[in-house]
Enzyme design. Sequence first.
Site, PDB file in Angstrom:
ATOM      1  N   TYR A 121       0.876  -1.192   0.000  1.00 10.07           N
ATOM      2  CA  TYR A 121       0.000   0.000   0.000  1.00 10.07           C
ATOM      3  C   TYR A 121       0.904   1.230   0.000  1.00 10.07           C
ATOM      4  CZ  TYR A 121      -3.807   2.957   1.820  1.00 10.07           C
ATOM      5  OH  TYR A 121      -4.765   3.915   2.016  1.00 10.07           O
ATOM      6  N   ARG A 231       9.319 -18.460  10.671  1.00 10.82           N
ATOM      7  CA  ARG A 231       8.403 -17.532  11.348  1.00 10.82           C
ATOM      8  C   ARG A 231       7.275 -18.217  12.113  1.00 10.82           C
ATOM      9  NH1 ARG A 231      11.773 -13.310  11.609  1.00 10.82           N
ATOM     10  NH2 ARG A 231      12.526 -12.705   9.554  1.00 10.82           N
TER      11      ARG A 231
END
Length: 317
Positions: A121, A231
């Site tokens: 974004y 992760r």
Amino acid sequence: MPLSTDQQAEIDQAREGATKTLRPIAPALEEILFQALPVLDHGFVRVIDYMGDDAAIVQAARVSYGRGTKKVSEDRGLINYLMRHRHTTPFEMCEIKYHVKLPIFVARQWIRHRTANVNEYSARYSILDREFYLPAPEHLAAQSAVNRQGRGDVLSGDEAAHVLDLLREDATRCYDHYAEMLNEDAAGEALDPARQGLARELARMNLTLSTYTQWYWKIDLYNLLNFLSLRADAHAQYEIRAYATAMLGTVAAWVPVAHQAFLDYRLGAVTLSAQMLTVVRRMLAGESVEQPDSGLNRREWAELVAALGFSDGKRGS
Ligand SMILES: Cc1cc2nc3c(=O)[nH]c(=O)nc-3n(C[C@H](O)[C@H](O)[C@H](O)COP(=O)(O)OP(=O)(O)OC[C@H]3O[C@@H](n4cnc5c(N)ncnc54)[C@H](O)[C@@H]3O)c2cc1C
């Protein structure tokens, strides 16, 4: 609630537009396609698109003309073999695209994984939402005393309340100043017609790292599993692990056989060094081995103890 009514309506509309295809689909993943899976307080992960399924891995490994599938048990055996022996390229034949909303400090860790295609974004072009990550009380922990990259006990009482106040106040004040410098409200109207307002690309530098950003993130299955092995691991910071855990669920829905192989041979597996293996062999031969005569330093020894799950003081006999 991470989505506005309009955003949810767009997702609902996308889910209504079903099309017939000759391409293989993963029925369980279709069930959650486009839907936002909540993560942290304002974040989400949602699957936008995908290519391939378990059979595509098998098909590529066999370089077959059809779907490549033999018996389910044979396919499972092949996928397990590929995972175990790091024959990785068949897993690259599957791809997945996510839309992720995440705090900027999580995005900084995430972006280090270079094998994905990313489009974030633009805070040069658009105004970021007034949304900041505030840890839930059970995740508001002190600095670990033994691990410089980890957390210790959870903060409590006045200290926890004070920390939360500081996090909230600083993020709010920085955002207020951001909006003031932009001189623009959420609808794009000038707050003060007498002012020009600072460029968005400059005003954004005042935001806290807890502010949420968003991106589209596309990756092949092999590299996704690498990402998840780091992760979704217990050593990863809780906040990025929360995203990895949600994504692991999408992998289970997408390629259930590869997902199970990943749990068995990567995430739930451990690697022993040559020295560790020697220690295990000595123990299996009945020798009682202590850290000083193990050939391992204290940290390696602790890792071996944790991996094998034996209590200190009972190391072979
Ligand atoms: C617990 C933890 C702690 C961390 N702490 C720190 C830290 O303190 N500081 C810090 O800076 N980072 C830190 N990192 C980030 C870490 O060093 C890696 O940058 C990150 O995990 C991405 O791993 P990767 O390079 O394997 O992933 P990817 O970028 O996805 O790459 C996947 C694989 O592709 C290959 N590859 C990709 N690009 C290249 C290239 N240009 N050249 C050669 N091979 C390439 C490599 O084999 C690599 O393993 C930490 C990560 C973790 C999980």
